[in-house]
Design a protein around this motif. Structure first.
Motif, PDB file in Angstrom:
ATOM      1  N   TRP A 183       0.852  -1.181   0.000  1.00  0.00           N
ATOM      2  CA  TRP A 183       0.000   0.000   0.000  1.00  0.00           C
ATOM      3  C   TRP A 183       0.893   1.239   0.000  1.00  0.00           C
ATOM      4  CZ3 TRP A 183      -5.174   0.220  -0.634  1.00  0.00           C
ATOM      5  CH2 TRP A 183      -5.921  -0.952  -0.399  1.00  0.00           C
ATOM      6  N   PHE A 184       0.523   2.189  -0.816  1.00  0.00           N
ATOM      7  CA  PHE A 184       1.199   3.474  -0.877  1.00  0.00           C
ATOM      8  C   PHE A 184       0.141   4.561  -0.771  1.00  0.00           C
ATOM      9  CE2 PHE A 184       5.548   2.378  -2.252  1.00  0.00           C
ATOM     10  CZ  PHE A 184       5.365   1.029  -2.507  1.00  0.00           C
ATOM     11  N   ARG A 185       0.575   5.781  -0.528  1.00  0.00           N
ATOM     12  CA  ARG A 185      -0.370   6.893  -0.490  1.00  0.00           C
ATOM     13  C   ARG A 185       0.275   8.146  -1.055  1.00  0.00           C
ATOM     14  NH1 ARG A 185      -0.775   7.855   6.095  1.00  0.00           N
ATOM     15  NH2 ARG A 185       1.313   8.782   6.387  1.00  0.00           N
ATOM     16  N   GLN A 186      -0.586   9.015  -1.566  1.00  0.00           N
ATOM     17  CA  GLN A 186      -0.096  10.257  -2.137  1.00  0.00           C
ATOM     18  C   GLN A 186      -1.005  11.401  -1.722  1.00  0.00           C
ATOM     19  OE1 GLN A 186       0.472  10.161  -6.407  1.00  0.00           O
ATOM     20  NE2 GLN A 186       1.874  11.890  -6.323  1.00  0.00           N
ATOM     21  N   ALA A 187      -0.446  12.329  -0.991  1.00  0.00           N
ATOM     22  CA  ALA A 187      -1.176  13.526  -0.582  1.00  0.00           C
ATOM     23  C   ALA A 187      -0.964  14.616  -1.631  1.00  0.00           C
ATOM     24  CB  ALA A 187      -0.684  13.992   0.778  1.00  0.00           C
ATOM     25  N   PRO A 188      -1.869  15.594  -1.698  1.00  0.00           N
ATOM     26  CA  PRO A 188      -1.733  16.666  -2.699  1.00  0.00           C
ATOM     27  C   PRO A 188      -0.389  17.373  -2.579  1.00  0.00           C
ATOM     28  CG  PRO A 188      -3.892  16.745  -1.689  1.00  0.00           C
ATOM     29  CD  PRO A 188      -3.107  15.721  -0.919  1.00  0.00           C
ATOM     30  N   PRO A 241      -5.300  13.664  10.650  1.00  0.00           N
ATOM     31  CA  PRO A 241      -5.460  14.481   9.442  1.00  0.00           C
ATOM     32  C   PRO A 241      -4.299  14.284   8.453  1.00  0.00           C
ATOM     33  CG  PRO A 241      -6.088  15.755  11.348  1.00  0.00           C
ATOM     34  CD  PRO A 241      -5.526  14.458  11.875  1.00  0.00           C
ATOM     35  N   GLU A 242      -3.113  14.045   8.945  1.00  0.00           N
ATOM     36  CA  GLU A 242      -1.962  13.855   8.054  1.00  0.00           C
ATOM     37  C   GLU A 242      -2.004  12.526   7.307  1.00  0.00           C
ATOM     38  OE1 GLU A 242      -1.910  14.728  11.296  1.00  0.00           O
ATOM     39  OE2 GLU A 242      -0.194  13.801  12.346  1.00  0.00           O
ATOM     40  N   ASP A 243      -2.970  11.666   7.625  1.00  0.00           N
ATOM     41  CA  ASP A 243      -3.160  10.437   6.857  1.00  0.00           C
ATOM     42  C   ASP A 243      -3.997  10.685   5.600  1.00  0.00           C
ATOM     43  OD1 ASP A 243      -3.567   8.733   9.969  1.00  0.00           O
ATOM     44  OD2 ASP A 243      -1.790   8.718   8.679  1.00  0.00           O
ATOM     45  N   THR A 244      -4.514  11.884   5.449  1.00  0.00           N
ATOM     46  CA  THR A 244      -5.313  12.215   4.279  1.00  0.00           C
ATOM     47  C   THR A 244      -4.493  12.080   3.006  1.00  0.00           C
ATOM     48  OG1 THR A 244      -6.759  13.727   5.491  1.00  0.00           O
ATOM     49  CG2 THR A 244      -6.582  14.064   3.108  1.00  0.00           C
ATOM     50  N   ALA A 245      -4.992  11.269   2.072  1.00  0.00           N
ATOM     51  CA  ALA A 245      -4.265  11.002   0.833  1.00  0.00           C
ATOM     52  C   ALA A 245      -5.101  10.064  -0.036  1.00  0.00           C
ATOM     53  CB  ALA A 245      -2.919  10.347   1.118  1.00  0.00           C
ATOM     54  N   VAL A 246      -4.664   9.894  -1.265  1.00  0.00           N
ATOM     55  CA  VAL A 246      -5.182   8.815  -2.100  1.00  0.00           C
ATOM     56  C   VAL A 246      -4.321   7.590  -1.816  1.00  0.00           C
ATOM     57  CG1 VAL A 246      -5.618   7.996  -4.440  1.00  0.00           C
ATOM     58  CG2 VAL A 246      -5.972  10.412  -3.874  1.00  0.00           C
ATOM     59  N   TYR A 247      -4.970   6.496  -1.491  1.00  0.00           N
ATOM     60  CA  TYR A 247      -4.264   5.266  -1.148  1.00  0.00           C
ATOM     61  C   TYR A 247      -4.312   4.303  -2.330  1.00  0.00           C
ATOM     62  CZ  TYR A 247      -3.721   6.638   3.693  1.00  0.00           C
ATOM     63  OH  TYR A 247      -3.347   7.291   4.838  1.00  0.00           O
ATOM     64  N   TYR A 248      -3.139   3.771  -2.672  1.00  0.00           N
ATOM     65  CA  TYR A 248      -2.992   2.863  -3.805  1.00  0.00           C
ATOM     66  C   TYR A 248      -2.465   1.515  -3.332  1.00  0.00           C
ATOM     67  CZ  TYR A 248      -3.011   7.196  -6.565  1.00  0.00           C
ATOM     68  OH  TYR A 248      -3.330   8.401  -7.129  1.00  0.00           O
ATOM     69  N   CYS A 249      -2.991   0.442  -3.906  1.00  0.00           N
ATOM     70  CA  CYS A 249      -2.362  -0.853  -3.684  1.00  0.00           C
ATOM     71  C   CYS A 249      -1.558  -1.215  -4.926  1.00  0.00           C
ATOM     72  CB  CYS A 249      -3.371  -1.925  -3.335  1.00  0.00           C
ATOM     73  SG  CYS A 249      -4.393  -2.489  -4.699  1.00  0.00           S
ATOM     74  N   ALA A 250      -0.592  -2.072  -4.737  1.00  0.00           N
ATOM     75  CA  ALA A 250       0.292  -2.451  -5.819  1.00  0.00           C
ATOM     76  C   ALA A 250       0.783  -3.875  -5.605  1.00  0.00           C
ATOM     77  CB  ALA A 250       1.478  -1.494  -5.896  1.00  0.00           C
ATOM     78  N   VAL A 251       1.176  -4.514  -6.696  1.00  0.00           N
ATOM     79  CA  VAL A 251       1.694  -5.874  -6.628  1.00  0.00           C
ATOM     80  C   VAL A 251       3.041  -5.919  -7.344  1.00  0.00           C
ATOM     81  CG1 VAL A 251       0.484  -6.628  -8.718  1.00  0.00           C
ATOM     82  CG2 VAL A 251       1.177  -8.309  -7.005  1.00  0.00           C
ATOM     83  N   THR A 252       3.941  -6.686  -6.798  1.00  0.00           N
ATOM     84  CA  THR A 252       5.265  -6.859  -7.381  1.00  0.00           C
ATOM     85  C   THR A 252       5.491  -8.317  -7.709  1.00  0.00           C
ATOM     86  OG1 THR A 252       7.637  -6.714  -6.928  1.00  0.00           O
ATOM     87  CG2 THR A 252       6.208  -7.022  -5.033  1.00  0.00           C
TER      88      THR A 252
END
Length: 124
Positions: free
Chosen positions: A36-41, A88-99
């Motif tokens: 899991w990864f995340r990206q905030a604005p 609040p700092e957990d606010t982000a778009v969360y992405y899952c990924a596979v390797t």
């Protein structure tokens, strides 16, 4: 080709919990670690958690350690992210990924397929 679909995001208040799911379909391959990864604005995509195929090896970012739990159900080809004590700092778009690797990885460059992301917003 592997398709990953995340779900479970939403708007919550600080201190609340959310459970994200990521379902894999298509030409799934194994054994594979997932993450899991995340990206905030305005920020780069950052590592959150990763789990090995067996589920035995797990890594967390320091910022979520003790609050988030990653798990997987290989029968359902699904990985989960249980998020507690949200801030609040957990606010982000969360992405899952596979390797293709069996061992979990922290580097996003090592992941081969990504989901479309799910928004998590934590209000104060």
């Amino acid at each position: 080709q592997v398709q990953l679909v995340e779900s479970g995001g939403g708007l919550v208040q600080a201190g609340d919990s959310l459970r994200l799911s990521c379902a894999a379909s298509g030409r799934t391959f194994g054994p594979n670690a997932m993450g899991w990864f995340r990206q905030a604005p305005g920020k780069e995509r950052e590592f959150v958690a990763a789990i090995s195929w067996s589920g035995v090896i797990i890594y967390y970012a320091d910022s979520v350690k003790g609050r988030f739990t990653i798990s997987r159900d290989n029968a359902k080809t699904t990985v989960y992210l249980e998020m507690n004590s949200l801030k609040p700092e957990d606010t982000a778009v969360y992405y899952c990924a596979v390797t293709r690797a069996a061992a979990p990885l922290r580097s996003r460059d090592r992941y081969d397929y990504w989901g479309q992301g799910t928004q998590v917003t934590v209000s104060s």
